[in-house]
Design a protein around this motif. Structure first.
Motif, PDB file in Angstrom:
ATOM      1  N   THR A   1     -26.849   0.488  41.474  1.00 33.01           N
ATOM      2  CA  THR A   1     -27.473   0.060  42.733  1.00 33.01           C
ATOM      3  C   THR A   1     -27.871  -1.407  42.662  1.00 33.01           C
ATOM      4  O   THR A   1     -27.613  -2.173  43.605  1.00 33.01           O
ATOM      5  CB  THR A   1     -28.715   0.925  43.035  1.00 33.01           C
TER       6      THR A   1
ATOM      7  N   ILE B   1     -24.705  -3.604  42.832  1.00 37.59           N
ATOM      8  CA  ILE B   1     -24.124  -3.668  44.178  1.00 37.59           C
ATOM      9  C   ILE B   1     -24.976  -4.555  45.082  1.00 37.59           C
ATOM     10  O   ILE B   1     -24.459  -5.385  45.826  1.00 37.59           O
ATOM     11  CB  ILE B   1     -23.958  -2.249  44.756  1.00 37.59           C
ATOM     12  N   LEU B   2     -26.297  -4.400  45.012  1.00 39.93           N
ATOM     13  CA  LEU B   2     -27.193  -5.237  45.814  1.00 39.93           C
ATOM     14  C   LEU B   2     -27.070  -6.704  45.411  1.00 39.93           C
ATOM     15  O   LEU B   2     -27.000  -7.589  46.273  1.00 39.93           O
ATOM     16  CB  LEU B   2     -28.635  -4.757  45.676  1.00 39.93           C
ATOM     17  N   GLN B   3     -27.022  -6.968  44.126  1.00 48.63           N
ATOM     18  CA  GLN B   3     -26.891  -8.340  43.634  1.00 48.63           C
ATOM     19  C   GLN B   3     -25.568  -8.956  44.083  1.00 48.63           C
ATOM     20  O   GLN B   3     -25.525 -10.116  44.497  1.00 48.63           O
ATOM     21  CB  GLN B   3     -26.996  -8.327  42.113  1.00 48.63           C
ATOM     22  N   THR B   4     -24.489  -8.179  44.048  1.00 48.60           N
ATOM     23  CA  THR B   4     -23.178  -8.662  44.483  1.00 48.60           C
ATOM     24  C   THR B   4     -23.168  -8.949  45.984  1.00 48.60           C
ATOM     25  O   THR B   4     -22.620  -9.964  46.428  1.00 48.60           O
ATOM     26  CB  THR B   4     -22.095  -7.638  44.120  1.00 48.60           C
ATOM     27  N   ALA B   5     -23.783  -8.072  46.769  1.00 45.60           N
ATOM     28  CA  ALA B   5     -23.860  -8.294  48.216  1.00 45.60           C
ATOM     29  C   ALA B   5     -24.669  -9.549  48.537  1.00 45.60           C
ATOM     30  O   ALA B   5     -24.293 -10.343  49.403  1.00 45.60           O
ATOM     31  CB  ALA B   5     -24.465  -7.074  48.907  1.00 45.60           C
ATOM     32  N   MET B   6     -25.785  -9.735  47.827  1.00 47.12           N
ATOM     33  CA  MET B   6     -26.606 -10.928  48.036  1.00 47.12           C
ATOM     34  C   MET B   6     -25.829 -12.192  47.658  1.00 47.12           C
ATOM     35  O   MET B   6     -25.915 -13.217  48.341  1.00 47.12           O
ATOM     36  CB  MET B   6     -27.895 -10.848  47.210  1.00 47.12           C
ATOM     37  N   TYR B   7     -25.074 -12.126  46.585  1.00 44.85           N
ATOM     38  CA  TYR B   7     -24.271 -13.266  46.153  1.00 44.85           C
ATOM     39  C   TYR B   7     -23.218 -13.610  47.207  1.00 44.85           C
ATOM     40  O   TYR B   7     -23.043 -14.776  47.564  1.00 44.85           O
ATOM     41  CB  TYR B   7     -23.603 -12.957  44.811  1.00 44.85           C
ATOM     42  N   ALA B   8     -22.532 -12.589  47.719  1.00 41.22           N
ATOM     43  CA  ALA B   8     -21.502 -12.819  48.739  1.00 41.22           C
ATOM     44  C   ALA B   8     -22.114 -13.442  49.992  1.00 41.22           C
ATOM     45  O   ALA B   8     -21.546 -14.371  50.582  1.00 41.22           O
ATOM     46  CB  ALA B   8     -20.802 -11.507  49.083  1.00 41.22           C
ATOM     47  N   PHE B   9     -23.277 -12.950  50.393  1.00 40.11           N
ATOM     48  CA  PHE B   9     -23.957 -13.485  51.574  1.00 40.11           C
ATOM     49  C   PHE B   9     -24.377 -14.935  51.344  1.00 40.11           C
ATOM     50  O   PHE B   9     -24.209 -15.786  52.217  1.00 40.11           O
ATOM     51  CB  PHE B   9     -25.151 -12.602  51.918  1.00 40.11           C
ATOM     52  N   ARG B  10     -24.920 -15.225  50.152  1.00 42.42           N
ATOM     53  CA  ARG B  10     -25.339 -16.597  49.828  1.00 42.42           C
ATOM     54  C   ARG B  10     -24.149 -17.550  49.828  1.00 42.42           C
ATOM     55  O   ARG B  10     -24.219 -18.648  50.393  1.00 42.42           O
ATOM     56  CB  ARG B  10     -26.046 -16.637  48.484  1.00 42.42           C
TER      57      ARG B  10
ATOM     58  N   ASP C   1     -32.978 -12.820  41.418  1.00 36.76           N
ATOM     59  CA  ASP C   1     -31.883 -11.860  41.433  1.00 36.76           C
ATOM     60  C   ASP C   1     -30.529 -12.537  41.265  1.00 36.76           C
ATOM     61  O   ASP C   1     -29.624 -11.983  40.661  1.00 36.76           O
ATOM     62  CB  ASP C   1     -31.894 -11.056  42.736  1.00 36.76           C
TER      63      ASP C   1
END
Length: 135
Positions: free
Chosen positions: A63, A66-75, A129
C-alpha cells in the motif's frame, strides 16, 4: 479571419501569449494574471508534495509503495506542466514558476520555519514520502 499567436523563441514580456493550450490565456490581461497565479500555485504544490508525509509507518509495504508511486507520478506530471508553461518563453511565467518553487521550498523544505529539533538531520536521513533531488 484566422489570427494565430506568434510563437517566441526568446524571453519576452507581454500578456498576449499561449500556455499549454491553443488560445489560453490569449491576450486578455485578467486571463494572463490567472495563468501567472496557476503556474505559481502549481509550482508551490510540487514543492509541497516533495516534502509531505502522507504514508504512515503502520502501512504495509504494498500500500505504501503504491501510494508513493502515485504521488511521484502526480509530482512529475505537475512539474512537467510547469516546465511546459515556462517554455512559452514569457518572463512573467518564468518568474511565477521560480517564485512558486522558492516560496514552496521556504515553507515546506527549509529550516527557516521549522521549530522542531529534527531540522538538524539531513533530508536524506529523515525523508518525506518522496525523496528530494539531492539524495
Amino acid at each position: 479571419m484566422d489570427q494565430k499567436m506568434k510563437s517566441h523563441m526568446t524571453l519576452f514580456w507581454g500578456d498576449a501569449i499561449e500556455i499549454l493550450f491553443p488560445g489560453w490565456p490569449g491576450s486578455n490581461f485578467n486571463s494572463y494574471m490567472l495563468a501567472l497565479t496557476l503556474v505559481f500555485v502549481l509550482s508551490l504544490a510540487v514543492e509541497w508534495l516533495s516534502h509531505t508525509k502522507f504514508i504512515k509507518p503502520t502501512m504495509d509495504n504494498i500500500t505504501a509503495g503504491i501510494l508513493q508511486t502515485a504521488m511521484y507520478a502526480f509530482r512529475v506530471g505537475m512539474a512537467y506542466l510547469v516546465m511546459l508553461a515556462v517554455m512559452s518563453y514569457n518572463l512573467g511565467i518564468l518568474l511565477a514558476a521560480v517564485a512558486g518553487y522558492t516560496i514552496g521550498f521556504l515553507i515546506f523544505g527549509s529550516r527557516a520555519l521549522d521549530n522542531s529539533k529534527i531540522s538538524k538531520i539531513s533530508p536524506c536521513e529523515h525523508p518525506a514520502d518522496l525523496p528530494p533531488l539531492i539524495c
